[in-house]
Design a protein around this motif. Structure first.
Motif, PDB file in Angstrom:
ATOM      1  N   PHE A 192       0.831  -1.201   0.000  1.00  0.00           N
ATOM      2  CA  PHE A 192       0.000   0.000   0.000  1.00  0.00           C
ATOM      3  C   PHE A 192       0.866   1.251   0.000  1.00  0.00           C
ATOM      4  O   PHE A 192       1.896   1.311   0.671  1.00  0.00           O
ATOM      5  N   GLN A 193       0.406   2.253  -0.763  1.00  0.00           N
ATOM      6  CA  GLN A 193       0.913   3.614  -0.696  1.00  0.00           C
ATOM      7  C   GLN A 193      -0.314   4.492  -0.448  1.00  0.00           C
ATOM      8  O   GLN A 193      -1.081   4.782  -1.364  1.00  0.00           O
ATOM      9  N   SER A 237       8.317  -9.370  -5.956  1.00  0.00           N
ATOM     10  CA  SER A 237       8.167  -8.896  -4.582  1.00  0.00           C
ATOM     11  C   SER A 237       7.997  -7.380  -4.574  1.00  0.00           C
ATOM     12  O   SER A 237       8.416  -6.693  -5.511  1.00  0.00           O
ATOM     13  N   LEU A 238       7.396  -6.870  -3.485  1.00  0.00           N
ATOM     14  CA  LEU A 238       7.131  -5.442  -3.332  1.00  0.00           C
ATOM     15  C   LEU A 238       7.402  -5.002  -1.905  1.00  0.00           C
ATOM     16  O   LEU A 238       7.213  -5.774  -0.962  1.00  0.00           O
ATOM     17  N   ALA A 239       7.798  -3.751  -1.747  1.00  0.00           N
ATOM     18  CA  ALA A 239       7.891  -3.111  -0.428  1.00  0.00           C
ATOM     19  C   ALA A 239       7.778  -1.609  -0.632  1.00  0.00           C
ATOM     20  O   ALA A 239       8.422  -1.059  -1.541  1.00  0.00           O
ATOM     21  N   PHE A 240       6.963  -0.959   0.199  1.00  0.00           N
ATOM     22  CA  PHE A 240       6.810   0.489   0.077  1.00  0.00           C
ATOM     23  C   PHE A 240       7.545   1.192   1.200  1.00  0.00           C
ATOM     24  O   PHE A 240       7.402   0.842   2.377  1.00  0.00           O
ATOM     25  N   ASP A 241       8.349   2.179   0.816  1.00  0.00           N
ATOM     26  CA  ASP A 241       9.100   3.007   1.766  1.00  0.00           C
ATOM     27  C   ASP A 241       8.250   4.234   2.068  1.00  0.00           C
ATOM     28  O   ASP A 241       8.184   5.176   1.279  1.00  0.00           O
ATOM     29  N   GLY A 242       7.573   4.204   3.231  1.00  0.00           N
ATOM     30  CA  GLY A 242       6.684   5.292   3.600  1.00  0.00           C
ATOM     31  C   GLY A 242       7.398   6.558   4.007  1.00  0.00           C
ATOM     32  O   GLY A 242       6.782   7.626   4.056  1.00  0.00           O
ATOM     33  N   TYR A 248       9.650  -0.205  -3.879  1.00  0.00           N
ATOM     34  CA  TYR A 248      10.710  -1.104  -4.331  1.00  0.00           C
ATOM     35  C   TYR A 248      10.066  -2.352  -4.923  1.00  0.00           C
ATOM     36  O   TYR A 248       9.114  -2.909  -4.356  1.00  0.00           O
ATOM     37  N   ILE A 249      10.600  -2.776  -6.076  1.00  0.00           N
ATOM     38  CA  ILE A 249      10.031  -3.890  -6.823  1.00  0.00           C
ATOM     39  C   ILE A 249      11.134  -4.896  -7.117  1.00  0.00           C
ATOM     40  O   ILE A 249      12.125  -4.575  -7.786  1.00  0.00           O
ATOM     41  N   THR A 295      13.378   0.099  10.483  1.00  0.00           N
ATOM     42  CA  THR A 295      12.791   1.304  11.082  1.00  0.00           C
ATOM     43  C   THR A 295      13.472   2.551  10.516  1.00  0.00           C
ATOM     44  O   THR A 295      14.693   2.654  10.489  1.00  0.00           O
ATOM     45  N   GLY A 296      12.672   3.476  10.020  1.00  0.00           N
ATOM     46  CA  GLY A 296      13.216   4.684   9.425  1.00  0.00           C
ATOM     47  C   GLY A 296      13.632   4.529   7.981  1.00  0.00           C
ATOM     48  O   GLY A 296      14.112   5.487   7.369  1.00  0.00           O
TER      49      GLY A 296
END
Length: 639
Positions: A192-193, A237-242, A248-249, A295-296
């Motif tokens: 999610f973004q 794979s996915l990860a969102f940097d809030g 990131y894909i 974290t961060g």
């Protein structure tokens, strides 16, 4: 350089060929030039001994990893900055842990055998306890999950739709099939973004705008292609940097970074390799199966598994600082040099011999099937000789992968845009190196043009084998040079579509929509044969070429891979990356959407790609050999 006398003779013999001598000269120049080019982001190996890692989640002060064998386990600090899987702190109640999410109180884990498991975080013991199944689905293989503003979203391998769980930390309410990816096949991971949901779909990265409002069981939402991430290819794979608002894909051979907020942004390769200190050698990422941020968001963590879970266990965890410049960390040994531009979506490439020394011919989407001639003006690139083209306003509208019968001087050419008869036979004149007037349809009325034939390969049995992009069907066209033909079903590519075909002895390889596949003894197959996956590191291959000796080469979204065909089929061997960069003048670039491969008379591999969505500026590169495999590549090719 320690070179045997045999190798020295081969190199000297090759250097007697003026063109190849120039190629090697450029190659050595390339090696010198690369030393002056800076690397992009580089990872550092943080853990090993993992098996098919499928999820990473930061739970307060520790990163937890979903390991196929051990489950969801805590990673503890080790010596020298490494992380150690603490198998005394693996979460209970899990069988096949996938992507995980943490809401500050509970950790939610997609489990391929049970559904979704909720675990309570015990801050005092720094452990996960009290497993509760909040969604039961042992059939569709839950693999992805993401916390949205309104609940937990869950995706699956065996279906292309996803579910939503309202109040997952309380009394959960499951809403089935609230949305889907556009292809309706599978969704490996989600992120999610804000209110927007990103999907690692079966064919591309997709986005659902405002998922809480637009997705419901009554009116399911559907993912839309993220145009700016088209160059990623098939995501894993996915990860969102809030913190920095970046997505990131992960894909088979690297991690891309995408700005989902800025209009017109394009995903950029962030990192594709890492080191194992104190050794400075950069190793390539292979099968990037999970991503996570600490974290961060100071560090991106990347998991990969070069052997896809097969022994010996080789799954790895890498740490990549997020403040590095994006770029190419791992450079494969083969280096491309631009040979031609101005092509349009080339679907096939072949070298035809003749009295003039032979030429490459290309299946160009706009011009047709055309000869490539050397431009007399500097820098002497290859250009389309429009006077030789077969296509355009002529009979062949959208030529596919060509095949050549040297005994009869015939070229066989599929037409993927044909409405009725999709296969042509062309008469090739070796003296003038042109196609003679007059086209003949082959197997007239026997081939299904609607299935879009695009691939062809002449078998050692003298029959022509053709493949279809819409069905994955492979058919045998008997006696293609005769007055009449019959058509026999051979088998199917398991991915449901064929991009290209290549023979290795009596076995036919298909560049399928998802994997590289092999059908053994194709001549005896009569419809029931199904391709067996080969080269697990190759995802969604687009083009094939066999060197006639030991290696079959395949392209994916941005690389050229090679597979050792002497490895046993039962071992499902991994392919090695042969080339992933090319030079345009002095600038190093990645290949972008390669669509054609072919060897020239000296054994040099050529690759054509289409770097933009409109495909109007496709390019052709020649890949210069690395000395480590120069003798094998040119064995028998140099006299």
């Amino acid at each position: 350089m320690n070179t045997s006398r045999t190798t020295q003779k081969r190199i000297k013999g090759a250097l007697r060929s003026g063109w190849f001598g120039m190629a090697l000269t450029v190659f050595f120049t390339v090696l010198v030039g690369l030393s002056a080019l800076s690397y992009g982001a580089v990872g550092t190996r943080a853990a090993t001994g993992l098996t098919l890692p499928a999820g990473l989640v930061q739970v307060q002060n520790n990163l937890w990893i979903s390991d196929h064998v051990s489950g969801l386990c805590r990673l503890d600090p080790g010596a020298g900055g490494a992380l150690v899987v603490n198998r005394d702190f693996c979460a209970p109640g899990l069988i096949e842990a996938g992507q995980a999410a943490f809401d500050g109180t509970f950790v939610y884990v997609a489990d391929g055998r049970t559904g979704v498991v909720r675990l309570t975080f015990d801050a005092g013991a720094n452990s996960l306890i009290n497993p509760v199944t909040i969604l039961s689905d042992p059939v569709n293989r839950a693999v992805g999950c993401a916390l949205g503003p309104d609940g937990l979203y869950v995706s699956y391998i065996r279906k292309g739709s996803f579910d939503r769980i309202l109040t997952p930390g309380g009394a959960p309410t499951v809403q089935l099939d609230v949305g889907a990816e556009s292809a309706g096949i599978s969704i490996l991971q989600m992120a999610f973004q804000g209110n927007n949901l990103f999907l690692a779909g079966s064919a591309a990265v997709e986005r659902i705008t405002n998922a809480p409002a637009s997705c419901s069981t009554a009116v399911p939402c559907t993912g839309a292609l993220v145009t700016g991430a088209r160059n990623v290819g098939i995501p894993m794979s996915l990860a969102f940097d809030g913190v920095n608002n970046l997505l990131y894909i992960g894909r088979a051979s690297g991690v891309f970074r995408f700005d989902p907020i800025t209009p017109g942004a394009v995903a950029e390769l962030y990192v594709n390799g890492g080191t194992v200190p104190p050794n400075p050698t950069v190793l390539p990422f292979l099968n990037v199966s999970a991503l996570g941020l600490d974290t961060g968001s100071a560090n991106l963590f990347v998991t990969d598994d070069p052997r896809a879970g097969e022994p010996p266990v080789q799954g790895r965890l890498w740490r990549v600082p997020t403040n590095q410049l994006p770029g190419i960390a791992f450079i494969a040994p083969g280096v491309g040099r631009q040979e031609a531009t101005g092509l349009t979506l080339p679907a096939g490439l072949i070298f035809l011999p003749g009295a003039l020394g032979g030429h490459f011919w290309i299946s160009d989407h706009l011009q047709g099937f055309c000869r490539l001639d050397r431009d007399p003006l500097p820098p002497g690139n290859l250009i389309i000789n429009v006077d030789t083209c077969q296509g355009g306003l002529q009979s062949i509208v959208s030529p596919g992968q060509p095949s050549f019968d040297p005994a009869n001087n015939k070229v066989y050419l599929p037409d993927s845009a044909a409405d009725v008869n999709p296969l042509f036979r062309l008469n090739y004149d070796r003296n003038s190196e042109t196609i003679l007037p007059g086209l003949t349809t082959v197997a007239t009325g026997l081939l299904n043009a609607a299935d879009r034939m695009i691939a062809s390969a002449l078998g050692p049995d003298g029959h022509l084998y053709v493949g279809f992009i819409r069905t994955g069907m492979i058919q045998r066209v008997t006696t293609p040079n005769g007055p009449t033909q019959t058509v026999v079903n051979v088998g199917t590519d398991p991915g449901g579509g064929v991009n290209q075909l290549a023979f290795v002895g009596g076995d036919i390889y298909s560049a399928g929509l998802t994997t590289l596949n092999q059908i053994s003894n194709a001549a005896i197959c009569n419809g029931a044969c199904i391709g067996t996956p080969r080269g697990k590191t190759i995802t969604a291959p687009t083009a094939l070429a066999f060197d006639g000796k030991r290696f079959i080469y395949a392209t994916d979204i941005d690389s050229v891979w090679r597979l050792d065909i002497t490895l046993p089929l039962t071992s499902f061997p991994a392919a090695e990356m042969f080339s992933n960069t090319a030079l345009i003048d002095v600038n190093r670039v990645l290949y972008q959407s390669p669509t054609a491969l072919a060897f020239g008379p000296l054994g040099l591999l050529h690759v054509a790609d289409s770097p933009t969505e409109n495909n109007l500026d496709a390019r052709l590169f020649v890949i210069l050999p690395h000395l480590n495999f120069l003798p094998a590549t040119f064995k028998g090719a140099v006299r």
